[in-house]
Design a protein around this motif. Structure first.
Motif, PDB file in Angstrom:
ATOM      1  N   MET A 146       0.836  -1.196   0.000  1.00  0.00           N
ATOM      2  CA  MET A 146       0.000   0.000   0.000  1.00  0.00           C
ATOM      3  C   MET A 146       0.877   1.255   0.000  1.00  0.00           C
ATOM      4  N   SER A 147       0.483   2.232  -0.748  1.00  0.00           N
ATOM      5  CA  SER A 147       1.310   3.425  -0.928  1.00  0.00           C
ATOM      6  C   SER A 147       1.063   4.435   0.200  1.00  0.00           C
ATOM      7  N   ASP A 148       1.740   5.572   0.107  1.00  0.00           N
ATOM      8  CA  ASP A 148       1.532   6.623   1.106  1.00  0.00           C
ATOM      9  C   ASP A 148       0.080   7.039   1.127  1.00  0.00           C
ATOM     10  N   ASN A 149      -0.402   7.317   2.331  1.00  0.00           N
ATOM     11  CA  ASN A 149      -1.827   7.614   2.455  1.00  0.00           C
ATOM     12  C   ASN A 149      -2.179   9.003   1.939  1.00  0.00           C
ATOM     13  N   LYS A 150      -3.235   9.060   1.124  1.00  0.00           N
ATOM     14  CA  LYS A 150      -3.716  10.375   0.686  1.00  0.00           C
ATOM     15  C   LYS A 150      -5.213  10.507   0.950  1.00  0.00           C
ATOM     16  N   TYR A 151      -5.721   9.659   1.833  1.00  0.00           N
ATOM     17  CA  TYR A 151      -7.164   9.652   2.103  1.00  0.00           C
ATOM     18  C   TYR A 151      -7.452  10.124   3.527  1.00  0.00           C
ATOM     19  N   SER A 152      -8.666  10.613   3.721  1.00  0.00           N
ATOM     20  CA  SER A 152      -9.048  11.044   5.061  1.00  0.00           C
ATOM     21  C   SER A 152      -9.242   9.816   5.951  1.00  0.00           C
ATOM     22  N   LEU A 153      -9.068  10.029   7.241  1.00  0.00           N
ATOM     23  CA  LEU A 153      -9.258   8.927   8.188  1.00  0.00           C
ATOM     24  C   LEU A 153     -10.700   8.418   8.103  1.00  0.00           C
ATOM     25  N   GLU A 154     -11.607   9.337   7.912  1.00  0.00           N
ATOM     26  CA  GLU A 154     -13.019   8.979   7.819  1.00  0.00           C
ATOM     27  C   GLU A 154     -13.245   7.976   6.670  1.00  0.00           C
ATOM     28  N   PHE A 155     -12.632   8.257   5.547  1.00  0.00           N
ATOM     29  CA  PHE A 155     -12.755   7.388   4.378  1.00  0.00           C
ATOM     30  C   PHE A 155     -12.154   6.009   4.669  1.00  0.00           C
ATOM     31  N   LEU A 156     -10.972   6.008   5.278  1.00  0.00           N
ATOM     32  CA  LEU A 156     -10.292   4.735   5.550  1.00  0.00           C
ATOM     33  C   LEU A 156     -11.073   3.896   6.560  1.00  0.00           C
ATOM     34  N   LEU A 157     -11.631   4.574   7.568  1.00  0.00           N
ATOM     35  CA  LEU A 157     -12.391   3.826   8.575  1.00  0.00           C
ATOM     36  C   LEU A 157     -13.698   3.299   7.994  1.00  0.00           C
ATOM     37  N   GLU A 158     -14.266   4.021   7.034  1.00  0.00           N
ATOM     38  CA  GLU A 158     -15.472   3.543   6.362  1.00  0.00           C
ATOM     39  C   GLU A 158     -15.153   2.272   5.556  1.00  0.00           C
ATOM     40  N   MET A 159     -13.998   2.294   4.928  1.00  0.00           N
ATOM     41  CA  MET A 159     -13.520   1.128   4.180  1.00  0.00           C
ATOM     42  C   MET A 159     -13.360  -0.070   5.126  1.00  0.00           C
ATOM     43  N   TYR A 160     -12.726   0.183   6.262  1.00  0.00           N
ATOM     44  CA  TYR A 160     -12.495  -0.855   7.260  1.00  0.00           C
ATOM     45  C   TYR A 160     -13.834  -1.388   7.783  1.00  0.00           C
ATOM     46  N   ARG A 161     -14.718  -0.440   8.130  1.00  0.00           N
ATOM     47  CA  ARG A 161     -15.997  -0.813   8.720  1.00  0.00           C
ATOM     48  C   ARG A 161     -16.791  -1.716   7.776  1.00  0.00           C
ATOM     49  N   LYS A 162     -16.786  -1.358   6.498  1.00  0.00           N
ATOM     50  CA  LYS A 162     -17.560  -2.151   5.528  1.00  0.00           C
ATOM     51  C   LYS A 162     -16.979  -3.554   5.369  1.00  0.00           C
ATOM     52  N   MET A 163     -15.649  -3.645   5.372  1.00  0.00           N
ATOM     53  CA  MET A 163     -15.040  -4.975   5.235  1.00  0.00           C
ATOM     54  C   MET A 163     -15.354  -5.842   6.454  1.00  0.00           C
ATOM     55  N   VAL A 164     -15.285  -5.230   7.635  1.00  0.00           N
ATOM     56  CA  VAL A 164     -15.573  -5.992   8.861  1.00  0.00           C
ATOM     57  C   VAL A 164     -17.052  -6.391   8.907  1.00  0.00           C
ATOM     58  N   LEU A 165     -17.903  -5.483   8.437  1.00  0.00           N
ATOM     59  CA  LEU A 165     -19.335  -5.803   8.411  1.00  0.00           C
ATOM     60  C   LEU A 165     -19.583  -7.043   7.535  1.00  0.00           C
ATOM     61  N   ILE A 166     -18.920  -7.101   6.409  1.00  0.00           N
ATOM     62  CA  ILE A 166     -19.062  -8.262   5.528  1.00  0.00           C
ATOM     63  C   ILE A 166     -18.536  -9.517   6.220  1.00  0.00           C
ATOM     64  N   ARG A 167     -17.319  -9.420   6.788  1.00  0.00           N
ATOM     65  CA  ARG A 167     -16.716 -10.598   7.426  1.00  0.00           C
ATOM     66  C   ARG A 167     -17.584 -11.118   8.563  1.00  0.00           C
ATOM     67  N   GLN A 168     -18.044 -10.198   9.405  1.00  0.00           N
ATOM     68  CA  GLN A 168     -18.830 -10.647  10.562  1.00  0.00           C
ATOM     69  C   GLN A 168     -20.193 -11.176  10.144  1.00  0.00           C
ATOM     70  N   PHE A 169     -20.782 -10.561   9.140  1.00  0.00           N
ATOM     71  CA  PHE A 169     -22.063 -11.063   8.626  1.00  0.00           C
ATOM     72  C   PHE A 169     -21.867 -12.501   8.138  1.00  0.00           C
ATOM     73  N   GLU A 170     -20.828 -12.708   7.342  1.00  0.00           N
ATOM     74  CA  GLU A 170     -20.563 -14.041   6.799  1.00  0.00           C
ATOM     75  C   GLU A 170     -20.278 -15.058   7.906  1.00  0.00           C
ATOM     76  N   ASP A 171     -19.451 -14.659   8.875  1.00  0.00           N
ATOM     77  CA  ASP A 171     -19.121 -15.595   9.953  1.00  0.00           C
ATOM     78  C   ASP A 171     -20.365 -15.951  10.771  1.00  0.00           C
ATOM     79  N   ARG A 172     -21.198 -14.940  11.042  1.00  0.00           N
ATOM     80  CA  ARG A 172     -22.412 -15.193  11.839  1.00  0.00           C
ATOM     81  C   ARG A 172     -23.333 -16.147  11.094  1.00  0.00           C
ATOM     82  N   VAL A 173     -23.469 -15.921   9.792  1.00  0.00           N
ATOM     83  CA  VAL A 173     -24.324 -16.787   8.977  1.00  0.00           C
ATOM     84  C   VAL A 173     -23.777 -18.213   8.959  1.00  0.00           C
TER      85      VAL A 173
END
Lengths: 85, 325
Positions: B1-28
């Motif tokens: 991954m290269s030097d960051n040029k994104y806002s923390l808000e954007f990066l955390l949204e990315m993280y949140r969505k990936m975790v939401l998918i993972r946890q949804f799948e694991d729960r199912v």
């Protein structure tokens, strides 16, 4: 309350499995998805994952036992919790 | 991954969505193992970065089509997880009123055409949607998600060719997880990369690390911009790995142990956490808190889904015909 760990539905025509090897001992900490034991169907060996977290409270079968689908094979819950006899 | 040029808000949204998918799948997965959830399921643990990276490069009115493995795409495009969980339980409140199940998840209001479980079947649909956008002179883009196996289907070649000759605003996104069910991709595809196949249709073909959500986002952004400019489709190959079985009852014994181990070390959420924390962009505590919030959210969704009403027998006769468009 201690949670029952059952032999899941492992596929079409799989009615029984053989418990090959327990991967956890009574008293071990267990997380969701941890492999409790390896079981063998008539097609292949596969991991049986825990659907509960806590501590392995009791194993109901020894290695080598043949067990029907939906049978309770273990209990997972909080340490020291009572399990049905 | 290269030097960051994104806002923390954007990066955390990315993280949140990936975790939401993972946890949804694991729960199912656990609901299924417990015998509470009916049917079978095809899950995408390990492939979260491709869905999230691509969908974050889209507008709300852009559309996606998906496959038999659609949960991640749906969540990334904004389909409500309550309506998805209800659908998996076959409830009337599900996104397809309980008639579709796992393999037909979708919500047109969120820009997701209900998933098509036939391998390759969604590729002409996305192409058709893109043709409609072009004919109506709308600046919208369509995305077809597919697996590596789908690129050997006739529908793939026909649709990509049509998208290419008419410069349609469409992205063909191949999630190459190295196996078509249990068949290694190298056994059934001669070219080194699947993206090489773009050359015969004279469209750009790009292979990207599909477990790096930022790399995926940037590649998708470029392809989306190109499509919106009216310059036609891109074939995007995202290299990833499915760290679960093909379907719920598949122990995936064809995946060699060392390969599986490497894949687990390279899975997108763990990697992204390391990137975020290692570069002092945020702390592990912040990420743990997001994980815990999502766990709570999913638990509520499961309880609610189990309480929801079943469809009535007569509902089977509804939604059979479209009376007006």
């Amino acid at each position: 309350m201690a949670k029952e760990i059952k032999v899941p539905d492992l596929g079409v025509n799989v009615e029984t499995v053989v418990i090959l090897k327990w991967m956890k001992e009574v008293g071990d900490e267990v997380k969701m998805g941890d492999v409790l034991c390896e079981v063998e169907t008539d097609k292949a060996a596969t991991d049986l994952e825990s659907v509960a977290k806590g501590v392995l409270l009791k194993k109901l079968f020894d290695e080598g036992a043949e067990v029907e689908k939906d049978t309770v094979i273990a209990y997972v819950g909080e340490a020291g919790e009572a399990v049905p006899e | 991954m290269s030097d960051n040029k994104y806002s923390l808000e954007f990066l955390l949204e990315m993280y949140r969505k990936m975790v939401l998918i993972r946890q949804f799948e694991d729960r199912v997965k656990f609901l299924f193992l417990e015998g509470i959830m009916p049917g079978t399921i095809h899950q995408c643990q390990g492939q979260e970065a491709s869905a999230v990276g691509v969908c974050m490069a889209l507008n709300e009115d852009d559309v996606i089509t998906s496959t038999h493995r659609p949960h991640g795409h749906a969540i990334a495009k904004g389909v409500s997880i309550q309506s998805m969980m209800d659908e998996l339980f076959g409830k009337i409140t599900g996104c397809c009123k309980g008639k579709g199940g796992s393999m037909h998840i979708g919500d047109l209001d969120k820009g997701m055409i209900p998933a098509v479980a036939i391998v390759g079947g969604n590729i002409p649909l996305a192409t058709g949607a893109a043709l409609a956008f072009k004919m109506r002179k709308e600046k919208r883009v369509a995305v077809s998600f597919m697996g590596d196996g789908a690129t050997n289907e006739g529908a793939f070649h026909e649709a990509v060719n049509m998208g290419a000759i008419w410069n349609l605003p469409v992205l063909y996104v191949v999630e190459n997880n190295l196996y078509g069910a249990s068949t290694p991709v190298g056994m059934v595809v001669r070219t080194k990369n699947i993206s090489d196949r773009a050359a015969i249709y004279d469209i750009p073909g790009v292979t990207v690390d599909g477990n790096d959500p930022i790399a995926v986002y940037e590649a998708a952004q470029e392809a989306v911009a190109r499509a919106r400019r009216g310059e036609g489709p891109t074939l995007l190959e995202l290299m990833t790995y499915r760290i679960t079985g093909h379907s719920r009852r598949d122990p995936a014994l064809y995946q060699p142990k060392d390969e599986k181990q490497r894949a687990k070390e390279n899975e997108p959420i763990g990697r992204f956490r390391k990137y975020l924390v290692g570069n002092d962009l945020t702390s592990a505590d912040v990420l743990d808190k997001i994980d815990a919030e999502i766990e709570e959210e999913i638990e509520k969704v499961v309880v609610q889904a189990q309480k929801a009403a079943d469809p009535k027998p007569e509902d089977a006769l509804e939604d059979m015909f479209v009376e007006s468009i």
